[in-house]
Design a protein around this motif. Sequence first.
Motif, PDB file in Angstrom:
ATOM      1  N   PRO A 187      20.148  21.825  26.522  1.00 44.19           N
ATOM      2  CA  PRO A 187      21.007  22.851  27.129  1.00 44.19           C
ATOM      3  C   PRO A 187      22.302  23.028  26.352  1.00 44.19           C
ATOM      4  O   PRO A 187      22.795  22.111  25.703  1.00 44.19           O
ATOM      5  CB  PRO A 187      21.272  22.298  28.536  1.00 44.19           C
ATOM      6  N   GLY A 188      22.829  24.241  26.449  1.00 44.51           N
ATOM      7  CA  GLY A 188      24.115  24.503  25.811  1.00 44.51           C
ATOM      8  C   GLY A 188      24.008  25.341  24.565  1.00 44.51           C
ATOM      9  O   GLY A 188      25.008  25.818  24.037  1.00 44.51           O
ATOM     10  N   ARG A 189      22.772  25.529  24.044  1.00 45.01           N
ATOM     11  CA  ARG A 189      22.611  26.345  22.853  1.00 45.01           C
ATOM     12  C   ARG A 189      22.759  27.817  23.262  1.00 45.01           C
ATOM     13  O   ARG A 189      21.972  28.331  24.057  1.00 45.01           O
ATOM     14  CB  ARG A 189      21.225  26.094  22.256  1.00 45.01           C
ATOM     15  N   PRO A 190      23.756  28.528  22.748  1.00 46.88           N
ATOM     16  CA  PRO A 190      23.987  29.900  23.199  1.00 46.88           C
ATOM     17  C   PRO A 190      23.046  30.898  22.531  1.00 46.88           C
ATOM     18  O   PRO A 190      22.608  30.701  21.403  1.00 46.88           O
ATOM     19  CB  PRO A 190      25.435  30.161  22.766  1.00 46.88           C
ATOM     20  N   GLY A 191      22.752  31.973  23.229  1.00 46.28           N
ATOM     21  CA  GLY A 191      22.041  33.099  22.645  1.00 46.28           C
ATOM     22  C   GLY A 191      20.542  32.921  22.586  1.00 46.28           C
ATOM     23  O   GLY A 191      19.998  31.831  22.798  1.00 46.28           O
ATOM     24  N   ASP A 192      19.870  34.022  22.272  1.00 48.14           N
ATOM     25  CA  ASP A 192      18.409  34.033  22.204  1.00 48.14           C
ATOM     26  C   ASP A 192      17.916  34.449  20.831  1.00 48.14           C
ATOM     27  O   ASP A 192      16.762  34.845  20.686  1.00 48.14           O
ATOM     28  CB  ASP A 192      17.860  35.005  23.264  1.00 48.14           C
ATOM     29  N   ARG A 193      18.757  34.369  19.829  1.00 55.24           N
ATOM     30  CA  ARG A 193      18.358  34.732  18.479  1.00 55.24           C
ATOM     31  C   ARG A 193      17.781  33.511  17.769  1.00 55.24           C
ATOM     32  O   ARG A 193      18.374  32.440  17.762  1.00 55.24           O
ATOM     33  CB  ARG A 193      19.553  35.280  17.706  1.00 55.24           C
ATOM     34  N   LEU A 194      16.620  33.703  17.170  1.00 55.87           N
ATOM     35  CA  LEU A 194      15.917  32.609  16.502  1.00 55.87           C
ATOM     36  C   LEU A 194      16.405  32.536  15.057  1.00 55.87           C
ATOM     37  O   LEU A 194      15.852  33.146  14.143  1.00 55.87           O
ATOM     38  CB  LEU A 194      14.410  32.879  16.557  1.00 55.87           C
ATOM     39  N   LEU A 195      17.470  31.760  14.846  1.00 56.44           N
ATOM     40  CA  LEU A 195      18.109  31.681  13.536  1.00 56.44           C
ATOM     41  C   LEU A 195      17.256  30.885  12.556  1.00 56.44           C
ATOM     42  O   LEU A 195      16.501  29.982  12.945  1.00 56.44           O
ATOM     43  CB  LEU A 195      19.489  31.046  13.669  1.00 56.44           C
ATOM     44  N   LEU A 196      17.395  31.194  11.270  1.00 56.95           N
ATOM     45  CA  LEU A 196      16.581  30.536  10.245  1.00 56.95           C
ATOM     46  C   LEU A 196      16.730  29.020  10.281  1.00 56.95           C
ATOM     47  O   LEU A 196      15.740  28.292  10.184  1.00 56.95           O
ATOM     48  CB  LEU A 196      16.971  31.073   8.864  1.00 56.95           C
ATOM     49  N   GLN A 197      17.964  28.543  10.437  1.00 55.25           N
ATOM     50  CA  GLN A 197      18.193  27.100  10.368  1.00 55.25           C
ATOM     51  C   GLN A 197      17.640  26.363  11.578  1.00 55.25           C
ATOM     52  O   GLN A 197      17.552  25.133  11.562  1.00 55.25           O
ATOM     53  CB  GLN A 197      19.686  26.801  10.210  1.00 55.25           C
ATOM     54  N   GLU A 198      17.246  27.090  12.630  1.00 55.70           N
ATOM     55  CA  GLU A 198      16.722  26.441  13.827  1.00 55.70           C
ATOM     56  C   GLU A 198      15.211  26.556  13.953  1.00 55.70           C
ATOM     57  O   GLU A 198      14.613  25.958  14.845  1.00 55.70           O
ATOM     58  CB  GLU A 198      17.375  27.057  15.072  1.00 55.70           C
ATOM     59  N   GLN A 199      14.583  27.322  13.076  1.00 61.24           N
ATOM     60  CA  GLN A 199      13.168  27.626  13.269  1.00 61.24           C
ATOM     61  C   GLN A 199      12.272  26.408  13.080  1.00 61.24           C
ATOM     62  O   GLN A 199      11.273  26.246  13.790  1.00 61.24           O
ATOM     63  CB  GLN A 199      12.769  28.764  12.335  1.00 61.24           C
ATOM     64  N   ASP A 200      12.595  25.525  12.143  1.00 64.72           N
ATOM     65  CA  ASP A 200      11.779  24.320  11.973  1.00 64.72           C
ATOM     66  C   ASP A 200      11.860  23.421  13.209  1.00 64.72           C
ATOM     67  O   ASP A 200      10.853  22.835  13.630  1.00 64.72           O
ATOM     68  CB  ASP A 200      12.238  23.539  10.732  1.00 64.72           C
ATOM     69  N   VAL A 201      13.058  23.311  13.792  1.00 62.83           N
ATOM     70  CA  VAL A 201      13.234  22.476  14.983  1.00 62.83           C
ATOM     71  C   VAL A 201      12.453  23.053  16.153  1.00 62.83           C
ATOM     72  O   VAL A 201      11.752  22.335  16.884  1.00 62.83           O
ATOM     73  CB  VAL A 201      14.733  22.351  15.335  1.00 62.83           C
ATOM     74  N   VAL A 202      12.546  24.356  16.342  1.00 60.95           N
ATOM     75  CA  VAL A 202      11.820  25.009  17.438  1.00 60.95           C
ATOM     76  C   VAL A 202      10.317  24.853  17.234  1.00 60.95           C
ATOM     77  O   VAL A 202       9.574  24.587  18.182  1.00 60.95           O
ATOM     78  CB  VAL A 202      12.222  26.491  17.542  1.00 60.95           C
ATOM     79  N   ALA A 203       9.846  25.006  16.003  1.00 62.63           N
ATOM     80  CA  ALA A 203       8.422  24.844  15.718  1.00 62.63           C
ATOM     81  C   ALA A 203       7.962  23.431  16.043  1.00 62.63           C
ATOM     82  O   ALA A 203       6.856  23.231  16.584  1.00 62.63           O
ATOM     83  CB  ALA A 203       8.143  25.176  14.251  1.00 62.63           C
TER      84      ALA A 203
END
Length: 790
Positions: free
Chosen positions: A244-260
Amino acid sequence: MTTGTSEEAPAGGTPAGASAFRRRRSQLSAREDLTPTQRRRALSDSADDWLHGLLAASGGGRGVALVAVGGYGRRELLPGSDLDLLVLHNGEHADTDVAALTDAVLYPLWDAGVDVDHSVRSLAEARAVASRDPRAAMGLMDARVVAGERALGDRLRSAVLADWRRDGRRRLAELAELTRRRHARVGELAFLLEPDIVDAEGGLRDTLVLRAVAASWLADAPHGGVEPAREWLLCVRDALHRPPGRPGDRLLLQEQDVVAARLRLRGGADDLLGRVSASGRTIAYAAEITWRAVDRVLRPSRPGPRLPGRPSVGGQLAPGVLAHDGEAVLAPDAHPDSDPVLPLRAAAAAAQAGLPLAPATAARLGTAPPLPAPWPREAREALITLLGAGEPALRVWEALEFVGLVVRWLPEWEALRFRPQRNSLHRHTVDRHSTQTAVEAARLTRAVSRPDLLLLAGLLHDVGKGEPGDHSRTGAALALGVAHRLGFTDADAELVSLLVRHHLLLPMTATRRDLDDPATVQHVVTAVGDRETLDLLAALTEADATAAGPVTWTPWRAALVRDLVERTRARLAGAAPPAPDRLECWQEDLLRSGHSTVVAEHGGDWHASGDSDTRVTVVAPDRPGLLATVAGVLMLHRLDVRGVSAQTLDGMAAQVWAVCSRQGDGPDSARLREDVLRAVDGRLDVAARLAGRSQQPPRGRLPVPPPRVDVLEGVTDRASVVEVRAHDAPGLLHRLAVALAGGRVSILTAVVGTLGAEAVDVFYVLDSRGRPLSRERAGELAEKLRAAAV
């Protein structure tokens, strides 16, 4: 799913209760044994339990309801989500009582660190807000009573839905405008490298819009595939919001590996973005179909003239293809299951008319048999015509992709679909960037001698990105194979391959090497070889960079590339315009006979144009306006000119026409011959006949570049040479020929050709005394031709 929160946490607004609620949310957010769907419901249930306890502890409940709206109303809470809450009352409580009850509920939530998007309204007030704001109405459609008087919340939801349906036409028009603005601001989910999962076109908010449209009962949305796509995007959003606490709903490049990784995707970020893109396309396609249905419902109630791009019912666009109610549809006698070229013909006609393919039509086209290899000329020309339509080609291409036709035609495309680009200069996935480059290239077709090769190179310039290694080299080999399969000549295929191989040559050279060093220009001269290739490469460079994004084609970069191109062009000799085809022996005999003759040949081995084309040879005494006369007769017979070569000898003219019938069948040769002879002899008034008939098929306002007319210097001493480049349309050649006749010039030679949707016409002309035109008269003639080509 029950969470047990009410048993583990003290009820009411005590500090211990707030701490327990906060701890419970944190535990649910971190649990790896929960699926994203289970987590959303567990978080919603946990909030429900505590809110129920808070209202009970406040002593309220009668005539009041705590109503969850929006995502909370749908039980779709994410880690750290706001609580969308409406404190609804029946209007019989004093303001102070409602305020005290609201404080008793909200302050403990704030103490627990929960953000609350709340409002306090009576039933009448909430209904009034929903009637003014489509977004508020959509939120209340998902209203769910969490605590308090359930009947009060049910009355609100029923009233909002009833109001929405009663005033559906106005509300859907408002919603459509809001949706268009959002799409323009955020972009398309399917093609963005850092997409907004919620607000982008094809995102989660569009699924709510589809539900709102269905709730109006005026139109329904396609159901196949939308719910699975929506569920996947919700899972991505869940992973994006953890912790929790991550703002916004944009899937930024630097976060895509973590989300995957959180979603356990073996293919990592590329797999993640590919699945997001596929979901976005499914939702966006469903939304496009839905809004077309809405438009058909709303259109009769709109004042004013019929909207542009809305042809009349039954207007023919091409053989087997009609315009019907704002869409391109198949004619009743069309048979896609036995006509492999029909899908391309329909797609080209739809894009050129600025119309989408009807969903049922796209599905039927998907049943067409495979195209033979090499492709017939008609298929190849239709593909180029489709790409040459520019922006309208995009949604037609998407429909073809949706039914699987693009990959069947171009198997190399499969590796590009949904493929992200790990490059901050790019804004789109590889496949969308490729089609966008072709769209941008369509603006530049007037600047090159081979617009068909430019458009194909634009589509294929990044085809190598689906394979390992240097994508330019790999792509050049793939593009060579594609061009051969499409039926291009060896020379044309080699040129397309060269363009793909060197599509980065100009920008890399211009920005990294000294332009004043002679070796720099020589490096480019050696690579391109001639001016024609240089012009194609310059146009491809601009199209590629413009499609990539504003960062790539800055004024500074554009100026450097232009400087390099001009320096290189100065080192290369210009290419001469095309020469007319040589007459066959029997045609030369007719020309020398001195008699008027017309010969129509349907099909045969005399050309590579395909069996549906007809060649018409016309021999007649030469006179001003002869070209316009014959062109007019062909228009009367509903024949589209694909090419013509005209030559004169000793007062006689020979014209060889390649034509196609708009009806799909060859012309009546006997009638055509008779009408041409009557027109040549002056017994048929072609202009009067044309004035009484509209030759233009129904089409929208297709954005095309303005025509270009050049007087070519130094080509020959025998005549003045004028070259016309324009968007092809029925009657174009007739208008040009009329302008030439009005300019009081005679045509020594004419070479007229069509490349996709682009007409490239060259006229060798003389004045009334049989001499080349003066520079002033040539300029005046160019202006007449330019006006006629618009």
